[in-house]
Design a protein around this motif. Structure first.
Motif, PDB file in Angstrom:
ATOM      1  N   GLU A   1     -28.923  32.694 -31.644  1.00 17.00           N
ATOM      2  CA  GLU A   1     -28.779  34.042 -31.090  1.00 17.00           C
ATOM      3  C   GLU A   1     -28.148  34.980 -32.110  1.00 17.00           C
ATOM      4  N   SER A   2     -27.206  34.456 -32.903  1.00 16.55           N
ATOM      5  CA  SER A   2     -26.529  35.298 -33.889  1.00 16.55           C
ATOM      6  C   SER A   2     -27.477  35.747 -34.998  1.00 16.55           C
TER       7      SER A   2
ATOM      8  N   GLY B   1     -34.063  42.610 -29.584  1.00 12.40           N
ATOM      9  CA  GLY B   1     -33.983  42.509 -28.135  1.00 12.40           C
ATOM     10  C   GLY B   1     -34.674  41.281 -27.578  1.00 12.40           C
ATOM     11  N   LEU B   2     -34.510  40.126 -28.228  1.00 13.54           N
ATOM     12  CA  LEU B   2     -35.173  38.915 -27.757  1.00 13.54           C
ATOM     13  C   LEU B   2     -34.497  38.400 -26.486  1.00 13.54           C
ATOM     14  N   ALA B   3     -35.325  37.928 -25.563  1.00 17.95           N
ATOM     15  CA  ALA B   3     -34.818  37.326 -24.341  1.00 17.95           C
ATOM     16  C   ALA B   3     -34.296  35.929 -24.650  1.00 17.95           C
TER      17      ALA B   3
ATOM     18  N   SER C   1     -36.882  29.399 -27.986  1.00 15.08           N
ATOM     19  CA  SER C   1     -38.122  29.010 -28.666  1.00 15.08           C
ATOM     20  C   SER C   1     -37.953  29.043 -30.175  1.00 15.08           C
ATOM     21  N   SER C   2     -37.271  30.068 -30.652  1.00 14.22           N
ATOM     22  CA  SER C   2     -37.014  30.187 -32.083  1.00 14.22           C
ATOM     23  C   SER C   2     -36.139  29.034 -32.576  1.00 14.22           C
ATOM     24  N   ALA C   3     -35.118  28.687 -31.788  1.00 12.70           N
ATOM     25  CA  ALA C   3     -34.215  27.604 -32.192  1.00 12.70           C
ATOM     26  C   ALA C   3     -34.949  26.271 -32.275  1.00 12.70           C
ATOM     27  N   VAL C   4     -35.855  26.025 -31.331  1.00 14.22           N
ATOM     28  CA  VAL C   4     -36.613  24.770 -31.341  1.00 14.22           C
ATOM     29  C   VAL C   4     -37.484  24.688 -32.591  1.00 14.22           C
ATOM     30  N   LEU C   5     -38.248  25.743 -32.878  1.00 14.47           N
ATOM     31  CA  LEU C   5     -39.142  25.705 -34.035  1.00 14.47           C
ATOM     32  C   LEU C   5     -38.353  25.655 -35.338  1.00 14.47           C
TER      33      LEU C   5
END
Length: 653
Positions: free
Chosen positions: A368-369, A377-379, A385-389
């Motif tokens: 998130e940081s 403004g990502l949900a 999803s970004s963290a997983v990839l």
């Protein structure tokens, strides 16, 4: 002395036929056949050993050791040097076992092979026991969190005996030692029984009677195991007859008195097994019965051991069949209840302070940081999803997913390996592009790249070790370039050296070039993954399962349309999407403090165990095989697939 002689004669009448097996009145034997039948085969942990017992004549009972061939005469008096008058009172079990080992070294049937070592060291219980199979009971299946999670990702999930790798080899070796030890035990029964028949004094009779009892180490466990497994496979109406026919104490008494009829027991076992197993097992049961009968008639203890081994393997296969049927029968219910079950399961562990959430929250906050200063403004779901990839594409080999992904550890390892392999394959193809430059048109280049990818895949095989096969990969690239350039030579050492040097610098996971490729892959694929996860969270888990794992086409059925396989990257992203969506449904409200659409509320009673009463009811009511009460209350480790497929029970034929 006359009194002793009379006592001895009466005792010999009852003992001389120890372990009668049921044949004609002039022959008797233990028989066993080494007909090994592979059982199909989990997880989480079982072995496929087979035992069969063959047809016995119920009307006749013959003493196993009452008749011997001429060659047996050479060892009938092997222990005649024992001073029974003075020593028998001092013998203890350890001394008797020592004499038994000496006898094993003297008997023609065992002197050529080392039977003493397995006789002393092998396990006391068979390789297949009710304890080793308890994981297959429906209650354990329903309460097995790993299995209930894995069923979401594998349409063909089933149990099989796990005999892979070094651990599997150790299991097989241990099993062989056990059956060899049992064979030695049966050989001793026969040899000592012959001596009992020829006893001249009461003291000799008492000595050999003690030896027979001392030798009873593994045989009782075999019959006990058959009983314990069989009673879980038959309905209540058959429980009484199973307990009566497999009364182990009674069987051992009958063996000692020479009135045990193995053929009759084997015939009964064959009939009850056929009544409750899948028809596909009938041929196996017939073979067991046939081999046991042959073994009894020919006085072959080795065949008897094989028959017992096959009997246990048939029982194991039946347990596997029932368990795999239950998985198929409960699949939809298990998948649909995944979130509810896992939330209860994990909240219970969290409440008991046996599960920590700090690492998962820190992992999410760290991702998130990365977006906090970009005004994107990502949900929360997009951040997740970004963290997983990003974690999958991490260049750091020590990078780990948080503990909340513990049920997906192996899937994540495979996904990371697949993504890294795709990057390395692309680097090899880029080396080809650099060499060929603009000497061919785009269509030819595309076809050449596909051909090169197929050739490299053949070179690296399942191991996918690019660096270890670097020389062959480089040679393949050079050969293709020379062919497209129209060169007469098939090899160029200078070009080969350039390609090999280039790939050796780029292919390692730690190289800067590899890191750049991973960043490019993340930038290119994250929007696709984000959209796929966003749309997939709107489906319930059963619909998600069906979408991600479409049913396979039945073998032999004609297909009107040609099936086109997905590109490798699309297939990998599909698997990542499935894993991520399921994880989000379970953990969003618990770890990431997200409420709303696509997320279930955390359950208030964190201390409660998962409620499986409804599933138990469903599992029992529709089973093709009747389940005993014992089957409704056990669980176990899970071994991954490829084992027996369930067939309808005989009642459904």
């Amino acid at each position: 002395m006359e009194g002793n002689g009379g006592r001895s004669g009466r005792r010999n009448d009852s003992i001389s036929s120890i372990m009668s097996l049921g044949a004609d009145n002039n022959s008797s034997s233990w028989t066993d056949d080494n007909n090994s039948n592979d059982t199909p085969a989990t997880q989480r942990s079982s072995r496929a050993e087979n035992t069969q017992m063959h047809e016995l004549d119920h009307e006749t009972s013959v003493h196993m050791i009452s008749q011997f061939s001429p060659e047996d005469a050479s060892y009938t008096d092997a222990s005649s040097n024992i001073d029974t008058e003075s020593d028998i009172d001092m013998l203890d079990p350890s001394e008797l076992r020592h004499h038994i080992l000496e006898l094993l070294d003297e008997l023609p049937a065992t002197c050529a092979i080392d039977f003493a070592t397995p006789y002393q060291r092998a396990a006391m219980l068979p390789p297949v026991t009710q304890d080793s199979l308890c994981e297959l009971d429906v209650g354990r299946i329903i309460n097995n969190p790993k299995l209930r999670h894995d069923v979401n990702f594998d349409r063909e999930l089933h149990f099989r005996p796990n005999l892979d790798g070094s651990r599997g080899k150790l299991k097989l070796k241990s099993a062989d030692e056990y059956w060899k030890a049992l064979l030695a035990e049966l050989v001793i029964y026969k040899a000592v029984g012959e001596r009992l028949r020829e006893c001249k004094s009461a003291d000799e009779l008492e000595y050999y009677t003690f030896m027979i009892k001392t030798n009873q180490m593994r045989l009782p466990g075999v019959f006990s195991t058959i009983y314990e497994i069989l009673k879980t496979l038959v309905p209540d109406r058959d429980q009484a007859i199973v307990a009566e026919r497999l009364d182990v104490d009674m069987i051992m008494q009958q063996i000692c008195k020479g009135v045990f009829n193995l053929l009759d027991l084997a015939q009964w076992l064959a009939s009850i097994l056929k009544a409750h197993c899948a028809p596909m097992r009938d041929e196996w049961i017939d073979s067991m019965l046939e081999q046991t009968t042959r073994g009894v008639n020919q006085e072959d203890q080795n065949a008897i051991v094989t028959g017992l081994r096959q009997t246990l393997a048939i029982l194991e296969a039946m347990k596997l069949d029932v368990a795999n049927h239950q998985i198929r029968h409960l699949r939809s219910l298990l998948i649909d209840d995944t979130v509810n079950f896992q939330q209860k399961y994990h909240l219970h562990k969290i409440a008991a302070n046996r599960f920590k959430l700090e690492s998962a929250r820190s992992w999410f906050k760290q991702e998130e940081s990365l977006f906090s200063n970009r005004a994107l403004g990502l949900a929360p779901l997009e951040i997740f999803s970004s963290a997983v990839l990003r974690s999958l594409l991490s260049q750091d080999p020590s990078s780990r997913f948080p503990e909340t992904f513990h049920l997906d550890a192996e899937r994540l390892r495979i996904l990371r390996s697949d993504l890294h392999s795709l990057v390395q394959m692309d680097m090899c193809c880029n080396a080809f592009d650099i060499l060929i430059k603009d000497k061919i048109d785009d269509n030819t280049r595309l076809a050449a790249r596909k051909s090169l990818q197929a050739n490299i895949a053949d070179i690296i095989g399942e191991s996918r070790l690019y660096l270890e096969n670097l020389e062959n990969i480089s040679a393949q690239i050079v050969r293709l370039v020379l062919q497209l350039e129209g060169a007469t030579a098939a090899f160029d050492s200078d070009m080969m050296s350039i390609v090999e040097h280039h790939l050796r610098a780029e292919l390692p996971f730690s190289s800067s070039a590899f890191g750049v490729k991973l960043e490019e892959l993340f930038s290119a694929q994250f929007p696709r993954l984000r959209n796929a996860i966003n749309s997939s969270t709107r489906h319930n888990l059963l619909a998600l399962h069906d979408a991600m794992l479409p049913p396979t086409q039945p073998a032999g059925k004609c297909v009107s349309q040609k099936v086109i396989s997905e590109p490798p990257m699309d297939e990998v992203l599909k698997r990542v999407t499935h894993l991520a969506v399921l994880h989000w449904h379970v953990w969003a409200a618990i770890v990431y403090d997200v409420q709303g659409e696509g997320c279930l509320q955390p359950l208030s009673s964190a201390g409660n165990e998962p409620d499986t009463s409804e599933m138990n009811a469903n599992a029992t009511s529709s089973s093709p095989l009747a389940l005993s009460p014992e089957m409704k209350s056990q669980s176990g480790s899970f071994t991954q697939p490829s084992g027996p497929s369930i067939t309808n029970s005989r009642s459904q034929k």
